[in-house]
Write an enzyme that holds these catalytic residues in place. Sequence first.
Site, short mmCIF file in Angstrom:
data_model
loop_
_atom_site.label_atom_id
_atom_site.label_comp_id
_atom_site.label_asym_id
_atom_site.label_seq_id
_atom_site.Cartn_x
_atom_site.Cartn_y
_atom_site.Cartn_z
N GLY A 234 7.69 15.30 -16.72
CA GLY A 234 8.09 16.53 -17.40
C GLY A 234 6.95 17.29 -18.04
N CYS B 132 21.11 35.31 -0.85
CA CYS B 132 20.20 35.43 0.29
C CYS B 132 20.88 34.92 1.56
CB CYS B 132 18.89 34.70 -0.04
SG CYS B 132 17.50 35.35 0.91
N HIS C 89 17.13 36.90 -5.05
CA HIS C 89 17.33 35.65 -5.79
C HIS C 89 17.46 35.91 -7.29
CE1 HIS C 89 16.73 32.81 -2.47
NE2 HIS C 89 15.93 33.75 -1.98
N GLU D 124 18.65 34.10 -9.50
CA GLU D 124 18.43 32.89 -10.31
C GLU D 124 17.00 32.83 -10.85
OE1 GLU D 124 18.71 33.02 -7.07
OE2 GLU D 124 17.65 31.41 -6.00
#
Length: 542
Positions: free
Chosen positions: A16, A380, A514, A516
């Site tokens: 991370g 898309c 996109h 997102e």
Amino acid sequence: MTRFVFITGGVASSLGKGLASAALGALLQARGFRVRMRKLDPYLNIDPGTMSPYQHGEVYVTDDGAETDLDLGHYERYTGVACRRSDSVTTGRIYSTVLQRERRGDYLGATVQVIPHVTDMIKEYIQADLDDEDFVLCEIGGTVGDIESLPFLEAIRQLRHELGPERTLFVHLTLVPFIPSAGELKTKPTQHSVKELLNVGIQPNILLCRCDREIPADSRRKIALFCNIREECVIPALDVDTVYATPLTYHAAGFDVQVYRHFGIEVVGEPDLRRWQDIVDRVREPEGEVTIAVVGKYTELKDAYKSLIEALNHGGIANDVRVNFDWVEAEVFEQQNAVERLDGVHGILVPGGFGERGSLGKIQAARFAREHHVPYFGICFGMQMAVVEAARNLLGIEGASSTEFGPCEVPVVGLLTEWVRGNEVERRDASSELGGTMRLGAYEAQLKPGSKVAEIYGTTTISERHRHRFEVNIHHRAELEGAGLVFSGMSPDGILPEIVEYPDHPWFIGVQFHPELRSKPLDPHPLFVSFIAAAVKQSRLV
Ligand code: GLN
């Protein structure tokens, strides 16, 4: 004065590092500092654009059209600062620039070597294209000890020497594992990892220690002693229930305070982290839940859908609901009746994708959503398949397909051969190179007044990020609109379909871009907020 914080990782990958860097970015911003986030990746690809999602997870696209590492998505989600092409650098790009210069004769007479030519180029990239930010957070991909990361480590060591500790800081992220048979936490891997760094001349200033439980004071003291680090700079980085808690937990552990202390920056009072706290509260105590089926091809590997998952979660947070993901492997689902598999879900999302495998399942998913009035969001490839579905089943054109799958009778989706970027026309044909040649980055679209999308966005001019090689064929517009599928978003020149929708469906929207990639927890994307709101409505019906 711009200060550089270098974040390296040790012991294992996937700890991370990207999230830790992004969380630090958010914390520095909460004090009003201007930050810039960068990623240096040791692999030899020029960018991750040509890598399989299985290898590398999602390819994150910036406004200026760079195909980058998914960590840049974390950076943008946490800081809201739009990344640029210059914020993502790979060994491949460094070498290709060095080699270009060599051919041009820039190094005439010299033997071109890793040190100084490659390392100088790395230093140049790290300091290039900055806007006098207060902090540049620069994450080094990979784990220390990898052969490939050596030139990067050497370059940042040199930068420390050149800029001094008052402008540079080394953060190292490690793992402190719990060994069940011994019943103990082990600090040795961290010690070894720091030794690796010391071998290349880097003494870390702050250690972030990932651990699944509290790290007792004596273990912290031991790490501090053996790694030459002040005890307060051994920061426990414990597992969290939601990734959006990391700015809060890192702050509670003193991470940002140690950064200020290192640079001699005086801060008073507490940073304002209420907005992050609010998000965490909403994630922890949602008022309801919805189930969204994601019909895709890489459903085993969640990193392939990183931004998508986050954007759906942002939609959930905005609607005060938890989003449960029902991952549907499109290919498997082709064997199964759509009604059985998708019955009861509150929304269906078909994300971006490439290639014929699984496409039939996606077409089936679009058909199911259309016929059963279930909210459908096609992104898309998901939009392209919804159009193929409409052509086949509403217009009865059996041979309708996409030329992405080879020559077809009626190409309702075809190769994008020409489009406008700024004042220039970009052209491609079937023999164009595959790397970096798609329609990439932010492009404007005009929305049809009165359409559902215009209402959702609250405007008729939008800008969204693209990454595609094929497009919906404008020549079928009239027929498709006659059958109810409205082209409600177009490129400003009116040539490229950007959005389709069924006005008489509760929520059926396909977008060529996109969305997102633009969604953030503190600023969720309107399409995702609206899609989840539609799913909430649907959940009350089923
Ligand atoms: N494969 C399709 C294209 O290239 C869709 C791409 C995508 O979904 N990102 O146009």
